[in-house]
Write a protein that holds these residues in place. Structure first.
Motif, PDB file in Angstrom:
ATOM      1  N   ALA A  24     -39.779  21.093 -23.899  1.00 41.08           N
ATOM      2  CA  ALA A  24     -40.663  21.007 -22.726  1.00 41.08           C
ATOM      3  C   ALA A  24     -41.672  22.148 -22.802  1.00 41.08           C
ATOM      4  N   ARG A  25     -42.933  21.836 -22.501  1.00 35.36           N
ATOM      5  CA  ARG A  25     -43.999  22.825 -22.614  1.00 35.36           C
ATOM      6  C   ARG A  25     -44.855  22.760 -21.354  1.00 35.36           C
ATOM      7  N   TYR A  26     -45.241  23.955 -20.917  1.00 36.90           N
ATOM      8  CA  TYR A  26     -46.218  24.060 -19.825  1.00 36.90           C
ATOM      9  C   TYR A  26     -47.166  25.176 -20.219  1.00 36.90           C
ATOM     10  N   GLU A  27     -48.355  24.795 -20.625  1.00 36.37           N
ATOM     11  CA  GLU A  27     -49.347  25.737 -21.144  1.00 36.37           C
ATOM     12  C   GLU A  27     -48.676  26.589 -22.224  1.00 36.37           C
ATOM     13  N   ASN A  28     -48.568  27.917 -22.033  1.00 39.51           N
ATOM     14  CA  ASN A  28     -47.975  28.767 -23.069  1.00 39.51           C
ATOM     15  C   ASN A  28     -46.474  28.919 -22.916  1.00 39.51           C
ATOM     16  N   LEU A  29     -45.911  28.336 -21.856  1.00 40.01           N
ATOM     17  CA  LEU A  29     -44.481  28.428 -21.620  1.00 40.01           C
ATOM     18  C   LEU A  29     -43.793  27.215 -22.260  1.00 40.01           C
ATOM     19  N   LYS A  30     -42.683  27.430 -22.980  1.00 39.17           N
ATOM     20  CA  LYS A  30     -41.991  26.342 -23.677  1.00 39.17           C
ATOM     21  C   LYS A  30     -40.500  26.620 -23.703  1.00 39.17           C
ATOM     22  N   SER A  52     -34.351  26.333 -29.205  1.00 39.26           N
ATOM     23  CA  SER A  52     -35.354  26.651 -30.245  1.00 39.26           C
ATOM     24  C   SER A  52     -36.653  25.939 -29.924  1.00 39.26           C
ATOM     25  N   PRO A  53     -37.467  26.491 -29.016  1.00 39.89           N
ATOM     26  CA  PRO A  53     -38.681  25.795 -28.573  1.00 39.89           C
ATOM     27  C   PRO A  53     -39.765  25.696 -29.647  1.00 39.89           C
ATOM     28  N   ASP A  54     -39.688  26.503 -30.697  1.00 43.40           N
ATOM     29  CA  ASP A  54     -40.736  26.478 -31.747  1.00 43.40           C
ATOM     30  C   ASP A  54     -40.344  25.572 -32.913  1.00 43.40           C
ATOM     31  N   ASP A  55     -39.750  24.456 -32.645  1.00 47.19           N
ATOM     32  CA  ASP A  55     -39.344  23.528 -33.704  1.00 47.19           C
ATOM     33  C   ASP A  55     -40.587  22.985 -34.406  1.00 47.19           C
ATOM     34  N   PRO A  56     -40.667  23.132 -35.763  1.00 41.40           N
ATOM     35  CA  PRO A  56     -41.870  22.680 -36.495  1.00 41.40           C
ATOM     36  C   PRO A  56     -42.034  21.165 -36.526  1.00 41.40           C
ATOM     37  N   ARG A  57     -40.990  20.427 -36.135  1.00 43.86           N
ATOM     38  CA  ARG A  57     -41.110  18.969 -36.139  1.00 43.86           C
ATOM     39  C   ARG A  57     -42.046  18.480 -35.056  1.00 43.86           C
ATOM     40  N   VAL A  58     -42.243  19.323 -34.027  1.00 44.33           N
ATOM     41  CA  VAL A  58     -43.241  18.997 -33.007  1.00 44.33           C
ATOM     42  C   VAL A  58     -44.558  19.590 -33.487  1.00 44.33           C
ATOM     43  N   THR A  59     -45.359  18.768 -34.125  1.00 40.36           N
ATOM     44  CA  THR A  59     -46.549  19.254 -34.809  1.00 40.36           C
ATOM     45  C   THR A  59     -47.693  19.503 -33.844  1.00 40.36           C
ATOM     46  N   ALA A  60     -48.628  20.329 -34.290  1.00 42.42           N
ATOM     47  CA  ALA A  60     -49.811  20.626 -33.472  1.00 42.42           C
ATOM     48  C   ALA A  60     -50.653  19.373 -33.268  1.00 42.42           C
TER      49      ALA A  60
END
Length: 505
Positions: free
Chosen positions: A102-108, A114-122
């Motif tokens: 879950a992401r809200y602006e810069n909060l995740k 592990s909110p920085d999972d690389p599978r969720v791509t830019a």
């Protein structure tokens, strides 16, 4: 001789099928293999697409339903704790409890921390943010495929809340199902190919039987068995081919029989012609030989009458001179016939001596009182090994022919070079007609049928050619390229190679 390691002109290790049966079987198997492979590829593609589409639709629907149920209870803007709780709640309500971010602006926050999972791509995040609707992406991480679905959370009325939820679902089960389908299709390929090969062998046997029959019949026909025929079977193209073969064999047998009859008749006619020609030559030789003795007596009498012609009456003197002239012509004719008979019998011989060819030309013209009637272009000397008598006869025949049938000036030109002597006799008369050139050296040939008998026997050019051939040379006839008139060209080797008794080798 065949080279080692080769057979029939092809490498021993060649795997190219040579027989028609093998090519048919290979073609059938290849067609079956291509068809089965194509069907397998299409089935694999359609099955994979169907499985993945079903999974994608289910994942999107589950995420949409779960987010819609939990979103009203989330305070916006959320704090880290409430954002993490939202991620865990969404994950627990989805099939298989996938990872949820879950992401809200810069909060995740993430359901597993592990909110920085690389599978969720830019790219996916940007697509969800910009489009404002649910999006998905398939990614592979460490060899494992995943389906990542993202959706924005909106207020009532569709206003964006800047809150986004992403679910990462593994696709291992779907890939196993697709692989199992591919394995089952592949396992069924071998029996299909075996069945195809068996059917191909049966079809090839049916098709090739008449072809083999035609092949055997063709070989027998080529070996000379013209009675060979093939029995047509059925009404297909091969049966038509068999009937065409039989028709061709019938025509060939008829033609060969006719050709053999014609050949036998031609051989018989040729044998009769040779026999008649030999008899004619023997007759001419015998007659010529028998005429020499009475001609010798006639020549003596004619000479005496010619010498006493001045003391006779005018009529008797004219008769005496006519007899003398005709006797001389008859003597020359008999001499020419005797010469031709020696050529035919192969007993003519050269008596080669060292002589000056230019002097021989001058002597031949002077002996016949032609010096004032013929122009000459001769070198000072032309040493050669020749039969002087035969060269004199040849020159006399060629120059005499030009004087009788051509027009002045008559020119005799002698040149030497490259071991050859070339003598040309040219005149300025009407020249030779095209049909005359081909026969000018034939015996007894006269271009003008109306020519009187006193103009020659028609043997002069034939004797000239035979004398040139004895020397290893030739005589050619043509028209002058620069204007009207005929030209005869005598070519002789200056030093002919002589065999036994002076005959050129």
């Amino acid at each position: 001789m065949r080279q080692p390691g080769r057979r029939s002109g092809k490498p021993r290790g060649s795997r190219v099928p040579r027989g028609l049966r093998a090519r048919l079987v290979v073609t059938f198997v290849l067609v079956a293999l291509i068809g089965t492979g194509t069907a397998t590829a299409l089935a694999y593609r359609d099955a994979r697409t169907a499985v993945l589409s079903r999974t994608q639709e289910a994942a999107q629907e589950d995420l949409r339903t779960r987010v819609a149920a939990l979103a009203p209870d989330v305070d916006v803007p959320p704090d880290p704790r409430s954002l993490a709780a939202l991620a865990r709640s969404v994950s627990s309500g989805l099939t298989g409890a996938p990872l949820v971010v879950a992401r809200y602006e810069n909060l995740k926050a993430a359901s597993d921390g592990s909110p920085d999972d690389p599978r969720v791509t830019a790219e996916l995040r940007a697509d969800v943010r910009v489009s404002g609707r649910m999006s998905f992406q398939r990614v592979t991480r460490d060899g494992t495929p995943y389906l990542v679905v993202g959706t924005p959370v909106t207020y009532e009325g569709g206003r964006p809340s800047r809150l986004e939820v992403f679910a990462v679902t593994p696709l291992r089960a779907e890939e196993r199902d697709i692989a199992a389908l591919l394995t089952s299709v592949r396992d069924g390929l071998l029996p299909v190919l075996v069945l195809t090969a068996v059917l191909a062998l049966l079809a090839a046997r049916t098709v090739l039987r008449p072809v083999r029959d035609l092949g055997r019949a063709t070989r027998r026909l080529a070996e000379g068995d013209l009675g060979t025929r093939v029995e047509p079977r059925g009404r297909d193209e091969l049966a038509d081919l068999a009937r065409d073969f039989n028709t061709t064999a019938d025509a060939l047998q008829t033609t060969v029989a006719e050709l053999r009859d014609q050949e036998a008749k031609a051989r018989e006619q040729e044998a009769r012609a040779r026999e008649q020609e030999a008899k004619a030559r023997r007759f001419v030789a015998d007659v010529s030989h028998e005429l020499r003795t009475p001609l010798a007596a006639m020549t003596m009498v004619a000479t005496v009458l010619d010498e006493d012609a001045d003391r006779l009456t005018p009529d008797a003197a004219h008769a005496a001179r006519t007899v003398s002239a005709e006797t001389a012509k008859l003597t020359r004719l008999v001499d020419d016939l005797m010469e031709m008979s020696r050529f035919d019998a192969g007993v003519a011989r050269l008596h080669l001596t060292e002589a000056d060819l230019a002097a021989t030309v001058r002597s031949s013209l002077g002996l016949r009182a032609w010096t004032d009637r013929v122009r000459t272009e001769l070198p000072d000397s032309a040493p050669a090994l020749i039969d002087v008598r035969r060269i004199d006869v040849t020159l006399a025949n060629l120059v005499g022919n030009a004087l009788r049938h051509g027009a002045p000036p008559v020119t005799v030109r002698l040149t030497t070079g490259d071991g050859l002597a070339t003598v040309t006799v040219s005149d300025h008369g009407p020249g030779l007609a095209p049909d005359v050139v081909a026969h000018v050296f034939d015996r007894f040939y006269k271009a003008d049928a109306a020519r009187t008998r006193s103009e020659g026997s028609g043997l002069g050019t034939a004797i000239a050619l035979e004398n040139a051939r004895l020397h290893g040379g030739t005589v050619e006839a043509a028209n002058r390229p620069e204007g009207p008139g005929a030209v005869f060209t005598l070519r002789l080797p200056l030093r002919p190679a002589a065999g036994p008794e002076g005959e050129p080798r």
